[in-house]
Design a protein around this motif. Structure first.
Motif, PDB file in Angstrom:
ATOM      1  N   GLN A   1       0.817  -1.208   0.000  1.00  0.00           N
ATOM      2  CA  GLN A   1       0.000   0.000   0.000  1.00  0.00           C
ATOM      3  C   GLN A   1       0.857   1.267   0.000  1.00  0.00           C
ATOM      4  O   GLN A   1       0.668   2.158  -0.826  1.00  0.00           O
ATOM      5  CB  GLN A   1      -0.933   0.002   1.226  1.00  0.00           C
ATOM      6  CG  GLN A   1      -1.856  -1.211   1.299  1.00  0.00           C
ATOM      7  CD  GLN A   1      -2.770  -1.328   0.106  1.00  0.00           C
ATOM      8  OE1 GLN A   1      -3.372  -0.343  -0.324  1.00  0.00           O
ATOM      9  NE2 GLN A   1      -2.881  -2.531  -0.448  1.00  0.00           N
ATOM     10  N   SER A   2       1.813   1.324   0.910  1.00  0.00           N
ATOM     11  CA  SER A   2       2.631   2.539   1.050  1.00  0.00           C
ATOM     12  C   SER A   2       3.946   2.478   0.285  1.00  0.00           C
ATOM     13  O   SER A   2       4.564   3.506   0.013  1.00  0.00           O
ATOM     14  CB  SER A   2       2.934   2.782   2.530  1.00  0.00           C
ATOM     15  OG  SER A   2       3.778   1.751   3.041  1.00  0.00           O
ATOM     16  N   GLY A   3       4.373   1.262  -0.039  1.00  0.00           N
ATOM     17  CA  GLY A   3       5.686   1.108  -0.675  1.00  0.00           C
ATOM     18  C   GLY A   3       6.830   1.196   0.303  1.00  0.00           C
ATOM     19  O   GLY A   3       7.998   1.125  -0.097  1.00  0.00           O
ATOM     20  N   ASP A   4       6.516   1.339   1.589  1.00  0.00           N
ATOM     21  CA  ASP A   4       7.559   1.504   2.606  1.00  0.00           C
ATOM     22  C   ASP A   4       8.518   0.319   2.598  1.00  0.00           C
ATOM     23  O   ASP A   4       8.103  -0.841   2.669  1.00  0.00           O
ATOM     24  CB  ASP A   4       6.921   1.648   3.986  1.00  0.00           C
ATOM     25  CG  ASP A   4       7.950   1.872   5.078  1.00  0.00           C
ATOM     26  OD1 ASP A   4       8.884   2.657   4.856  1.00  0.00           O
ATOM     27  OD2 ASP A   4       7.820   1.239   6.144  1.00  0.00           O
ATOM     28  N   THR A   5       9.807   0.624   2.509  1.00  0.00           N
ATOM     29  CA  THR A   5      10.851  -0.390   2.413  1.00  0.00           C
ATOM     30  C   THR A   5      12.101   0.132   3.100  1.00  0.00           C
ATOM     31  O   THR A   5      12.470   1.288   2.903  1.00  0.00           O
ATOM     32  CB  THR A   5      11.194  -0.683   0.938  1.00  0.00           C
ATOM     33  OG1 THR A   5      10.002  -0.959   0.212  1.00  0.00           O
ATOM     34  CG2 THR A   5      12.130  -1.855   0.819  1.00  0.00           C
TER      35      THR A   5
ATOM     36  N   ASP B   1      -9.625 -13.509   3.478  1.00  0.00           N
ATOM     37  CA  ASP B   1      -9.546 -12.370   2.561  1.00  0.00           C
ATOM     38  C   ASP B   1      -8.100 -11.959   2.283  1.00  0.00           C
ATOM     39  O   ASP B   1      -7.836 -10.856   1.790  1.00  0.00           O
ATOM     40  CB  ASP B   1     -10.329 -11.178   3.125  1.00  0.00           C
ATOM     41  CG  ASP B   1      -9.813 -10.747   4.494  1.00  0.00           C
ATOM     42  OD1 ASP B   1      -8.897 -11.408   5.025  1.00  0.00           O
ATOM     43  OD2 ASP B   1     -10.326  -9.749   5.037  1.00  0.00           O
ATOM     44  N   ILE B   2      -7.144 -12.839   2.583  1.00  0.00           N
ATOM     45  CA  ILE B   2      -5.726 -12.550   2.372  1.00  0.00           C
ATOM     46  C   ILE B   2      -5.352 -12.968   0.956  1.00  0.00           C
ATOM     47  O   ILE B   2      -5.365 -14.155   0.615  1.00  0.00           O
ATOM     48  CB  ILE B   2      -4.848 -13.289   3.401  1.00  0.00           C
ATOM     49  CG1 ILE B   2      -5.218 -12.831   4.807  1.00  0.00           C
ATOM     50  CG2 ILE B   2      -3.370 -13.055   3.124  1.00  0.00           C
ATOM     51  CD1 ILE B   2      -4.600 -13.677   5.905  1.00  0.00           C
ATOM     52  N   LYS B   3      -5.033 -11.982   0.124  1.00  0.00           N
ATOM     53  CA  LYS B   3      -4.728 -12.248  -1.272  1.00  0.00           C
ATOM     54  C   LYS B   3      -3.382 -11.615  -1.640  1.00  0.00           C
ATOM     55  O   LYS B   3      -3.056 -10.513  -1.200  1.00  0.00           O
ATOM     56  CB  LYS B   3      -5.812 -11.669  -2.191  1.00  0.00           C
ATOM     57  CG  LYS B   3      -7.233 -12.125  -1.852  1.00  0.00           C
ATOM     58  CD  LYS B   3      -7.411 -13.619  -2.058  1.00  0.00           C
ATOM     59  CE  LYS B   3      -8.842 -14.044  -1.717  1.00  0.00           C
ATOM     60  NZ  LYS B   3      -9.024 -15.520  -1.803  1.00  0.00           N
ATOM     61  N   LEU B   4      -2.652 -12.327  -2.465  1.00  0.00           N
ATOM     62  CA  LEU B   4      -1.389 -11.797  -2.983  1.00  0.00           C
ATOM     63  C   LEU B   4      -1.688 -10.766  -4.068  1.00  0.00           C
ATOM     64  O   LEU B   4      -2.465 -11.054  -4.991  1.00  0.00           O
ATOM     65  CB  LEU B   4      -0.552 -12.936  -3.567  1.00  0.00           C
ATOM     66  CG  LEU B   4       0.823 -12.578  -4.134  1.00  0.00           C
ATOM     67  CD1 LEU B   4       1.767 -12.173  -3.017  1.00  0.00           C
ATOM     68  CD2 LEU B   4       1.397 -13.767  -4.895  1.00  0.00           C
ATOM     69  N   PRO B   5      -1.130  -9.561  -3.990  1.00  0.00           N
ATOM     70  CA  PRO B   5      -1.353  -8.563  -5.054  1.00  0.00           C
ATOM     71  C   PRO B   5      -0.946  -9.138  -6.411  1.00  0.00           C
ATOM     72  O   PRO B   5       0.136  -9.705  -6.552  1.00  0.00           O
ATOM     73  CB  PRO B   5      -0.438  -7.405  -4.647  1.00  0.00           C
ATOM     74  CG  PRO B   5      -0.264  -7.556  -3.165  1.00  0.00           C
ATOM     75  CD  PRO B   5      -0.280  -9.039  -2.915  1.00  0.00           C
ATOM     76  N   ASN B   6      -1.841  -9.015  -7.404  1.00  0.00           N
ATOM     77  CA  ASN B   6      -1.554  -9.620  -8.708  1.00  0.00           C
ATOM     78  C   ASN B   6      -1.132  -8.611  -9.765  1.00  0.00           C
ATOM     79  O   ASN B   6      -0.675  -8.998 -10.832  1.00  0.00           O
ATOM     80  CB  ASN B   6      -2.769 -10.428  -9.211  1.00  0.00           C
ATOM     81  CG  ASN B   6      -4.040  -9.597  -9.232  1.00  0.00           C
ATOM     82  OD1 ASN B   6      -3.986  -8.378  -9.207  1.00  0.00           O
ATOM     83  ND2 ASN B   6      -5.182 -10.266  -9.271  1.00  0.00           N
ATOM     84  N   ASP B   7      -1.273  -7.318  -9.484  1.00  0.00           N
ATOM     85  CA  ASP B   7      -0.821  -6.301 -10.435  1.00  0.00           C
ATOM     86  C   ASP B   7       0.604  -5.898 -10.063  1.00  0.00           C
ATOM     87  O   ASP B   7       0.837  -4.932  -9.335  1.00  0.00           O
ATOM     88  CB  ASP B   7      -1.761  -5.095 -10.410  1.00  0.00           C
ATOM     89  CG  ASP B   7      -1.475  -4.111 -11.537  1.00  0.00           C
ATOM     90  OD1 ASP B   7      -0.391  -4.209 -12.155  1.00  0.00           O
ATOM     91  OD2 ASP B   7      -2.320  -3.235 -11.791  1.00  0.00           O
TER      92      ASP B   7
ATOM     93  N   MET C   1       5.334  -2.504  -8.419  1.00  0.00           N
ATOM     94  CA  MET C   1       6.700  -2.040  -8.627  1.00  0.00           C
ATOM     95  C   MET C   1       6.747  -0.519  -8.749  1.00  0.00           C
ATOM     96  O   MET C   1       7.691   0.127  -8.273  1.00  0.00           O
ATOM     97  CB  MET C   1       7.285  -2.693  -9.877  1.00  0.00           C
ATOM     98  CG  MET C   1       8.794  -2.553 -10.001  1.00  0.00           C
ATOM     99  SD  MET C   1       9.715  -3.268  -8.606  1.00  0.00           S
ATOM    100  CE  MET C   1       9.289  -5.011  -8.773  1.00  0.00           C
ATOM    101  N   ASN C   2       5.728   0.058  -9.367  1.00  0.00           N
ATOM    102  CA  ASN C   2       5.673   1.525  -9.466  1.00  0.00           C
ATOM    103  C   ASN C   2       5.607   2.164  -8.083  1.00  0.00           C
ATOM    104  O   ASN C   2       6.219   3.217  -7.844  1.00  0.00           O
ATOM    105  CB  ASN C   2       4.464   1.957 -10.305  1.00  0.00           C
ATOM    106  CG  ASN C   2       4.654   1.657 -11.785  1.00  0.00           C
ATOM    107  OD1 ASN C   2       5.773   1.523 -12.258  1.00  0.00           O
ATOM    108  ND2 ASN C   2       3.554   1.542 -12.523  1.00  0.00           N
ATOM    109  N   ILE C   3       4.862   1.541  -7.171  1.00  0.00           N
ATOM    110  CA  ILE C   3       4.784   2.058  -5.797  1.00  0.00           C
ATOM    111  C   ILE C   3       6.158   2.018  -5.142  1.00  0.00           C
ATOM    112  O   ILE C   3       6.585   2.975  -4.483  1.00  0.00           O
ATOM    113  CB  ILE C   3       3.768   1.236  -4.969  1.00  0.00           C
ATOM    114  CG1 ILE C   3       2.344   1.506  -5.445  1.00  0.00           C
ATOM    115  CG2 ILE C   3       3.897   1.563  -3.482  1.00  0.00           C
ATOM    116  CD1 ILE C   3       1.303   0.679  -4.721  1.00  0.00           C
ATOM    117  N   TYR C   4       6.885   0.913  -5.324  1.00  0.00           N
ATOM    118  CA  TYR C   4       8.211   0.782  -4.726  1.00  0.00           C
ATOM    119  C   TYR C   4       9.174   1.836  -5.280  1.00  0.00           C
ATOM    120  O   TYR C   4       9.943   2.450  -4.530  1.00  0.00           O
ATOM    121  CB  TYR C   4       8.782  -0.609  -4.991  1.00  0.00           C
ATOM    122  CG  TYR C   4       8.065  -1.737  -4.291  1.00  0.00           C
ATOM    123  CD1 TYR C   4       7.283  -1.507  -3.160  1.00  0.00           C
ATOM    124  CD2 TYR C   4       8.155  -3.043  -4.761  1.00  0.00           C
ATOM    125  CE1 TYR C   4       6.622  -2.553  -2.526  1.00  0.00           C
ATOM    126  CE2 TYR C   4       7.503  -4.094  -4.132  1.00  0.00           C
ATOM    127  CZ  TYR C   4       6.734  -3.843  -3.016  1.00  0.00           C
ATOM    128  OH  TYR C   4       6.090  -4.868  -2.387  1.00  0.00           O
TER     129      TYR C   4
END
Length: 644
Positions: free
Chosen positions: A463-467, A613-619, A624-627
């Protein structure tokens, strides 16, 4: 008024043991009062305060220890063959200049010094000379000595062609030349980050110098000797059977469970490690949100107040309210019983129902010996804790490096794989994690039920891209900017590389959900599909990361033509699959694209998460754009701060 500080009184020491000359110099009598000359230059203010202005004598700090060079010189001059001596500090080394009345070996001098001086006061380098330079007043001219050190050390260092090449590489990487061939890389400014620069720079000079070789031999002299004599490349690998035997002898033979009562769910008390880490901090907050349990967090800190401050900061950073259900406990994972007092250890083993073990030293550079204590001894301490007083559920954060950093890094790898097919493991981090994973596979569920979560490459929040800046993908982004280029691989006819993407929020949610609802077993938690190198290039271009696309030949020649920053070296080695096969094996522990030829079976994980309701993001392009945007924002903030 300014002057030297003298001290006296009943607390004054009697003097230096067996050092009459030094006592005569440092202790004086003034008006029938015995005083000590501190060598401190001070200023006394009108209100009586004394301000410290610096040192008048030659004491200095080196590697955290207070050094008295006069004491070293006296010890040198007490050696029969030595007529005079002078000791100076340069960069992070002790240099001794010695005049002798007859021939004596440097090793003999160091041996005799060790009888009277602590290890940290033994000179790193000894240089014989005819006469010591003097001032007009007849004292040793230490300024002239310091100016001459560099020339002397260089001359001593370049005895063989390999030593000379290595010396020039070290100077370029470290940014100074104040060391000799016997100096440890890690004592003269080297660390686990710029060791990658050293390895890449060596490749550019035509020397295959694996990180494992640098760690093992440490000095120019020993590395050069190894390179000149060895025909076999040292890629830092270990045989699986050797690791299995190591685990049997050091851990399994010592394992004596002391419990037969099993804990029940839901958990009322949980013991958690790694709470201040990127993964573990989020596990803490997830457990806090989804259970009513008290959470005892193992924290390594100097005192309880600091431990509480660190754990509270984790809660704040993750948007969590402070809670009295989170209890920090001072201790050290690798110490027997975590270093706890016996009553604390006994009490925790009695009340805790489960252990979530997330702590590990994630370092792709250091070797097995350096990482063993944190990553393997710590797991054994966790296992002992989980089987003391009552049998606790053990939830262990493992890694898919137990496959990708081994000879089993192609095809489909199953969750049921107990690592019996592995024959060779590369890199200290993977070796310690592989050994711990195999050790846990030898424990029966009756002895201790273990949930083994093998994670893929943990990336930023979806969601935030925080890394964190030390995360592999973040270092790659920074390295690309430093290099200013990337290789265009499709034009070279190479298979497209793949990077695994496992967002940390998905990894934590999957782990904690499985821990609450599924029976124990092995679970692979990773991206469903790899993210290709070519898609990554397009994502970087979309977010205006500045770099050029160059041919593979030009990419491989980069170390010949330019010096690398630490991040640039990390990015270059992250693409080690572009290197010739022998060089790839040398550097494969730094491989970012480990998902290229492998598929991770996730049957158990999918079954356990079915209905949630736990799903792996598929887009993945969006992710990657968020990161990358998060990286750009951090970079721009740093640039603005530099200009403020």
């Amino acid at each position: 008024n300014e002057g030297e500080l003298y001290i006296g009184g009943c607390q004054l020491a009697r003097g230096y043991l067996n050092r009459p000359e030094l006592n005569a110099e440092k202790f004086i009598n003034f008006n029938n009062t015995r005083l000590y000359k501190t060598g401190d230059r001070v200023k006394k203010h009108e209100n009586g305060d004394i301000e410290f202005l610096g040192r008048l004598d030659r004491q200095f700090k080196l590697r955290g220890q207070l050094i008295e060079p006069d004491e070293i010189e006296q010890a040198l001059k007490s050696i029969n063959s030595v007529s005079n001596a002078a000791v100076v500090k340069l960069n992070n080394q002790l240099i001794a200049f010695v005049t002798s009345i007859k021939e004596i070996q440097k090793s003999d001098i160091k041996k005799q010094l060790s009888n009277s001086l602590p290890k940290w006061m033994i000179p790193d380098y000894i240089q014989f000379c005819g006469n010591l330079p003097k001032t007009p007043s007849g004292k040793i001219n230490y300024t002239d000595l310091s100016l001459n050190i560099r020339t002397v050390v260089v001359k001593e260092t370049t005895k063989t062609a390999t030593e000379e090449k290595l010396y020039k590489i070290w100077v370029d990487v470290l940014g100074h030349q104040d060391f000799d061939k016997t100096a440890s890389f890690f004592n003269i400014g080297g660390d686990s980050l710029n060791i990658m620069n050293l390895s890449v720079a060596a490749e550019g000079a035509g020397i295959s110098l694996p990180v494992a070789t640098i760690i093992k031999y440490k000095t120019i002299e020993k590395i050069a000797e190894h390179l000149d004599q060895s025909s076999k490349q040292d890629n830092g690998s270990m045989l699986a059977e050797d690791l299995r035997e190591f685990v049997r002898v050091n851990y399994l033979n010592e394992f004596k469970p002391k419990a037969n009562i099993k804990s029940n769910k839901p958990y009322e008390a949980i013991f958690l490690t790694g709470a201040t880490g990127f993964l573990g901090g989020r596990v803490l907050c997830n457990i806090l949100d989804n259970t009513d349990a008290k959470i005892y967090c193992l924290i390594r800190a100097d005192n309880q107040a600091l431990a509480e401050q660190r754990i509270n900061q984790v809660l704040i950073d993750n948007g969590q309210d402070l809670s009295d259900r989170v209890i920090p406990i001072l201790g050290d994972l690798s110490e027997p019983n975590f270093g706890f007092a016996s009553d604390i250890y006994q009490g925790l083993t009695d009340i805790c129902d489960a252990v979530y073990h997330n702590a590990a030293w994630v370092n792709t550079v250091l070797d097995f010996d350096a990482l063993r204590q944190a990553n393997l001894d710590g797991c054994f301490e966790i296992l002992k804790f989980a089987t003391r007083n009552k049998i606790k559920d053990l939830h262990y954060a493992s890694t898919l490096s137990v496959f990708v950093a081994t000879d089993q890094n192609t095809g489909i790898v199953l969750e049921s794989d107990l690592l019996d097919k592995t024959t060779e493991i590369y890199g200290g981090y993977a070796q310690t994690k592989w050994a711990a994973d195999w050790m846990f596979s030898q424990i029966s569920s009756d002895q201790c039920p273990i949930w083994n979560y093998r994670f893929g490459l943990i990336t930023g929040d979806s969601q935030s891209g925080d890394t964190p800046s030390s995360e592999s993908l973040s270092m790659f982004f920074e390295g690309v900017e430093d290099l200013g280029c990337l290789p265009q691989l499709c034009a070279q006819g190479m298979n497209d590389l793949q990077i695994d993407v496992t967002p940390v929020d998905y990894a934590v949610s999957a782990m904690t959900e499985i821990s609450r609802t599924a029976p124990n077993g092995i679970f692979h938690i990773a991206g469903e599909n790899g993210y290709s190198y070519n898609r990554l290039i397009k994502a970087l271009q979309k977010e205006a990361i500045p770099f050029d696309l160059i041919g593979l030949d030009e990419w491989l020649s980069l170390p010949d033509r330019k010096s690398f920053t630490t991040n640039a070296s990390a990015a270059y080695l992250a693409l080690c699959r572009c290197l010739p096969s022998d060089q790839f094996n040398t550097h494969r522990m730094s491989d970012l694209f480990q998902a290229s030829d492998i598929i991770f079976d996730q049957s158990n994980t999918k079954k356990a998460l079915r209905g949630s309701d736990i799903k792996l993001p598929n887009d993945l392009d969006y992710l990657m754009n968020i990161y990358i945007k998060n990286h750009v924002n951090k970079r721009d903030i740093q640039i603005r701060r530099k200009h403020v």
